[in-house]
Design a protein around this motif. Structure first.
Motif, PDB file in Angstrom:
ATOM      1  N   SER A  91       0.832  -1.195   0.000  1.00 45.15           N
ATOM      2  CA  SER A  91       0.000   0.000   0.000  1.00 45.15           C
ATOM      3  C   SER A  91       0.869   1.248   0.000  1.00 45.15           C
ATOM      4  O   SER A  91       1.971   1.258   0.558  1.00 45.15           O
ATOM      5  N   LEU A  92       0.348   2.305  -0.632  1.00 49.08           N
ATOM      6  CA  LEU A  92       1.022   3.598  -0.609  1.00 49.08           C
ATOM      7  C   LEU A  92       0.624   4.439   0.598  1.00 49.08           C
ATOM      8  O   LEU A  92       1.143   5.546   0.788  1.00 49.08           O
ATOM      9  N   GLU A  93      -0.311   3.925   1.400  1.00 49.15           N
ATOM     10  CA  GLU A  93      -0.700   4.635   2.608  1.00 49.15           C
ATOM     11  C   GLU A  93       0.497   4.761   3.546  1.00 49.15           C
ATOM     12  O   GLU A  93       1.266   3.818   3.713  1.00 49.15           O
ATOM     13  N   GLN A  94       0.664   5.911   4.120  1.00 44.65           N
ATOM     14  CA  GLN A  94       1.763   6.230   5.036  1.00 44.65           C
ATOM     15  C   GLN A  94       3.115   6.263   4.330  1.00 44.65           C
ATOM     16  O   GLN A  94       4.156   6.293   4.989  1.00 44.65           O
ATOM     17  N   ALA A  95       3.114   6.267   3.003  1.00 45.38           N
ATOM     18  CA  ALA A  95       4.371   6.408   2.268  1.00 45.38           C
ATOM     19  C   ALA A  95       4.928   7.814   2.463  1.00 45.38           C
ATOM     20  O   ALA A  95       4.181   8.781   2.615  1.00 45.38           O
ATOM     21  N   GLU A  96       6.242   7.923   2.474  1.00 43.79           N
ATOM     22  CA  GLU A  96       6.894   9.222   2.614  1.00 43.79           C
ATOM     23  C   GLU A  96       7.804   9.443   1.414  1.00 43.79           C
ATOM     24  O   GLU A  96       8.585   8.566   1.049  1.00 43.79           O
ATOM     25  N   GLN A  97       7.678  10.604   0.792  1.00 49.06           N
ATOM     26  CA  GLN A  97       8.428  10.903  -0.421  1.00 49.06           C
ATOM     27  C   GLN A  97       9.695  11.703  -0.107  1.00 49.06           C
ATOM     28  O   GLN A  97       9.665  12.633   0.695  1.00 49.06           O
ATOM     29  N   PHE A  98      10.782  11.325  -0.777  1.00 46.63           N
ATOM     30  CA  PHE A  98      12.026  12.087  -0.714  1.00 46.63           C
ATOM     31  C   PHE A  98      12.346  12.498  -2.145  1.00 46.63           C
ATOM     32  O   PHE A  98      13.098  11.836  -2.855  1.00 46.63           O
ATOM     33  N   SER A  99      11.714  13.585  -2.570  1.00 40.70           N
ATOM     34  CA  SER A  99      11.761  13.984  -3.976  1.00 40.70           C
ATOM     35  C   SER A  99      13.165  14.329  -4.442  1.00 40.70           C
ATOM     36  O   SER A  99      13.481  14.190  -5.624  1.00 40.70           O
ATOM     37  N   ARG A 100      14.019  14.787  -3.533  1.00 42.82           N
ATOM     38  CA  ARG A 100      15.412  15.109  -3.899  1.00 42.82           C
ATOM     39  C   ARG A 100      16.096  13.907  -4.527  1.00 42.82           C
ATOM     40  O   ARG A 100      16.934  14.032  -5.425  1.00 42.82           O
ATOM     41  N   TYR A 101      15.734  12.705  -4.088  1.00 45.56           N
ATOM     42  CA  TYR A 101      16.350  11.474  -4.584  1.00 45.56           C
ATOM     43  C   TYR A 101      15.379  10.610  -5.381  1.00 45.56           C
ATOM     44  O   TYR A 101      15.763   9.547  -5.885  1.00 45.56           O
ATOM     45  N   GLY A 102      14.123  11.025  -5.474  1.00 43.37           N
ATOM     46  CA  GLY A 102      13.133  10.215  -6.171  1.00 43.37           C
ATOM     47  C   GLY A 102      12.790   8.928  -5.444  1.00 43.37           C
ATOM     48  O   GLY A 102      12.341   7.955  -6.047  1.00 43.37           O
ATOM     49  N   VAL A 103      12.989   8.916  -4.130  1.00 44.80           N
ATOM     50  CA  VAL A 103      12.814   7.713  -3.321  1.00 44.80           C
ATOM     51  C   VAL A 103      11.511   7.791  -2.532  1.00 44.80           C
ATOM     52  O   VAL A 103      11.161   8.850  -2.009  1.00 44.80           O
ATOM     53  N   THR A 104      10.822   6.668  -2.447  1.00 40.38           N
ATOM     54  CA  THR A 104       9.614   6.554  -1.633  1.00 40.38           C
ATOM     55  C   THR A 104       9.884   5.596  -0.486  1.00 40.38           C
ATOM     56  O   THR A 104      10.315   4.455  -0.703  1.00 40.38           O
ATOM     57  N   LEU A 105       9.655   6.056   0.729  1.00 43.23           N
ATOM     58  CA  LEU A 105       9.804   5.218   1.923  1.00 43.23           C
ATOM     59  C   LEU A 105       8.464   4.563   2.205  1.00 43.23           C
ATOM     60  O   LEU A 105       7.447   5.238   2.361  1.00 43.23           O
ATOM     61  N   LEU A 106       8.465   3.223   2.262  1.00 43.05           N
ATOM     62  CA  LEU A 106       7.221   2.474   2.423  1.00 43.05           C
ATOM     63  C   LEU A 106       7.261   1.606   3.672  1.00 43.05           C
ATOM     64  O   LEU A 106       8.246   0.897   3.910  1.00 43.05           O
ATOM     65  N   PRO A 107       6.191   1.630   4.476  1.00 42.55           N
ATOM     66  CA  PRO A 107       6.118   0.694   5.602  1.00 42.55           C
ATOM     67  C   PRO A 107       5.836  -0.712   5.090  1.00 42.55           C
ATOM     68  O   PRO A 107       5.087  -0.898   4.127  1.00 42.55           O
ATOM     69  N   VAL A 108       6.455  -1.700   5.717  1.00 42.12           N
ATOM     70  CA  VAL A 108       6.185  -3.092   5.353  1.00 42.12           C
ATOM     71  C   VAL A 108       5.174  -3.678   6.334  1.00 42.12           C
ATOM     72  O   VAL A 108       4.836  -3.069   7.349  1.00 42.12           O
ATOM     73  N   LYS A 109       4.697  -4.865   6.018  1.00 41.66           N
ATOM     74  CA  LYS A 109       3.675  -5.486   6.843  1.00 41.66           C
ATOM     75  C   LYS A 109       4.180  -5.740   8.254  1.00 41.66           C
ATOM     76  O   LYS A 109       5.342  -6.095   8.468  1.00 41.66           O
ATOM     77  N   GLU A 110       3.292  -5.554   9.214  1.00 35.80           N
ATOM     78  CA  GLU A 110       3.665  -5.730  10.627  1.00 35.80           C
ATOM     79  C   GLU A 110       4.063  -7.175  10.899  1.00 35.80           C
ATOM     80  O   GLU A 110       3.511  -8.113  10.336  1.00 35.80           O
ATOM     81  N   GLY A 111       5.055  -7.325  11.782  1.00 42.90           N
ATOM     82  CA  GLY A 111       5.465  -8.654  12.209  1.00 42.90           C
ATOM     83  C   GLY A 111       6.298  -9.405  11.201  1.00 42.90           C
ATOM     84  O   GLY A 111       6.531 -10.607  11.366  1.00 42.90           O
ATOM     85  N   ILE A 112       6.809  -8.733  10.173  1.00 42.60           N
ATOM     86  CA  ILE A 112       7.600  -9.414   9.158  1.00 42.60           C
ATOM     87  C   ILE A 112       8.924  -9.892   9.752  1.00 42.60           C
ATOM     88  O   ILE A 112       9.511  -9.233  10.613  1.00 42.60           O
ATOM     89  N   THR A 113       9.392 -11.039   9.309  1.00 42.88           N
ATOM     90  CA  THR A 113      10.668 -11.576   9.773  1.00 42.88           C
ATOM     91  C   THR A 113      11.793 -11.106   8.854  1.00 42.88           C
ATOM     92  O   THR A 113      11.560 -10.635   7.740  1.00 42.88           O
ATOM     93  N   PHE A 114      13.006 -11.265   9.329  1.00 42.71           N
ATOM     94  CA  PHE A 114      14.186 -10.915   8.529  1.00 42.71           C
ATOM     95  C   PHE A 114      14.169 -11.677   7.210  1.00 42.71           C
ATOM     96  O   PHE A 114      14.387 -11.101   6.137  1.00 42.71           O
ATOM     97  N   GLU A 115      13.896 -12.981   7.270  1.00 41.40           N
ATOM     98  CA  GLU A 115      13.910 -13.815   6.069  1.00 41.40           C
ATOM     99  C   GLU A 115      12.834 -13.375   5.077  1.00 41.40           C
ATOM    100  O   GLU A 115      13.074 -13.304   3.869  1.00 41.40           O
ATOM    101  N   ALA A 116      11.645 -13.068   5.595  1.00 37.31           N
ATOM    102  CA  ALA A 116      10.549 -12.643   4.721  1.00 37.31           C
ATOM    103  C   ALA A 116      10.835 -11.276   4.107  1.00 37.31           C
ATOM    104  O   ALA A 116      10.470 -11.012   2.955  1.00 37.31           O
TER     105      ALA A 116
END
Length: 222
Positions: A91-116
């Motif tokens: 989802s793009l909800e709660q995404a944060e934009q860093f337009s200087r670099y063209g980068v979008t910071l995205l939250p991942v699903k809660e409880g995700i493991t390192f391997e996942a």
């Protein structure tokens, strides 16, 4: 042989090894590509592979299990949402934009493991039609460290611009602005031809002996 001449010989040898390796990879690849390497590298599942350098000291990095950073191929939010569907950051909800670099910071699903997380990043990296970059976010205390497409390199003072340009071109890296007050120090930018993230590139530049110092140009966020 003096130390100066010996170090210069090591530097020249490193440059020749870098260029020879890229030439051989290019010969075995698609001739239509300006810099031919394997498909965009998968993220390693070995946590010890995450580090960067401060001067000559290797500093370990810890993956954040909360965020990833992506650079979309399209600026259309509907296409971006479609590209994320079913992923670790669907989802793009709660995404944060860093337009200087063209980068979008995205939250991942809660409880995700390192391997996942690693598997999910690699799945997104394989989708080169929708993503130009997919990188982990690293955690340093309360601060997140985002990998962008930029890294900062200090080349040996005796290294010529022709040599610097040759090494950068061999990796599909663009030469950016010089860092004022620091000799032979530049901001470099990875391109779509690079096939490596800037963390790996920075470490490669330093460990190959081509650079005196190299590190990603991290964006730090709370």
């Amino acid at each position: 042989m003096t130390w100066t001449s010996f170090s210069g010989l090591l530097r020249t040898t490193a440059i020749l090894v870098v260029l020879s390796s890229v030439f051989l990879m290019g010969c075995s690849g698609n001739a239509d590509s300006p810099v031919n390497k394997a498909e965009f590298q998968p993220l390693s599942s070995d946590s010890s592979s995450f580090y960067y350098y401060v001067s000559e000291n290797r500093v370990p990095l810890t993956l954040s299990l909360k965020w990833i950073a992506v650079k979309f191929a399209s600026g259309d939010p509907s296409q971006q949402s479609a590209a994320l569907k079913g992923s670790i950051a669907d989802s793009l909800e709660q995404a944060e934009q860093f337009s200087r670099y063209g980068v979008t910071l995205l939250p991942v699903k809660e409880g995700i493991t390192f391997e996942a997380l690693v598997e999910g990043i690699n799945l997104l990296r394989a989708n080169t039609a929708d993503f130009l970059q997919v990188n982990p976010v690293f955690q340093a205390g309360d601060t997140g460290m985002i990998v962008t497409d930029e890294f900062i390199v200090t080349f040996p003072p005796e290294m010529s611009m022709d040599e610097i340009n040759a090494v950068n071109a061999s990796y599909g890296v663009e030469l950016g602005d010089p860092i004022l007050g620091q000799e032979n120090t530049f901001v470099l930018k990875a391109t779509t031809a690079t096939k490596m993230d800037t963390l790996s590139l920075a470490n490669l530049y330093q460990e190959s002996g081509v650079a005196v110092y190299a590190a990603p140009n991290f964006v730090r966020v709370k």
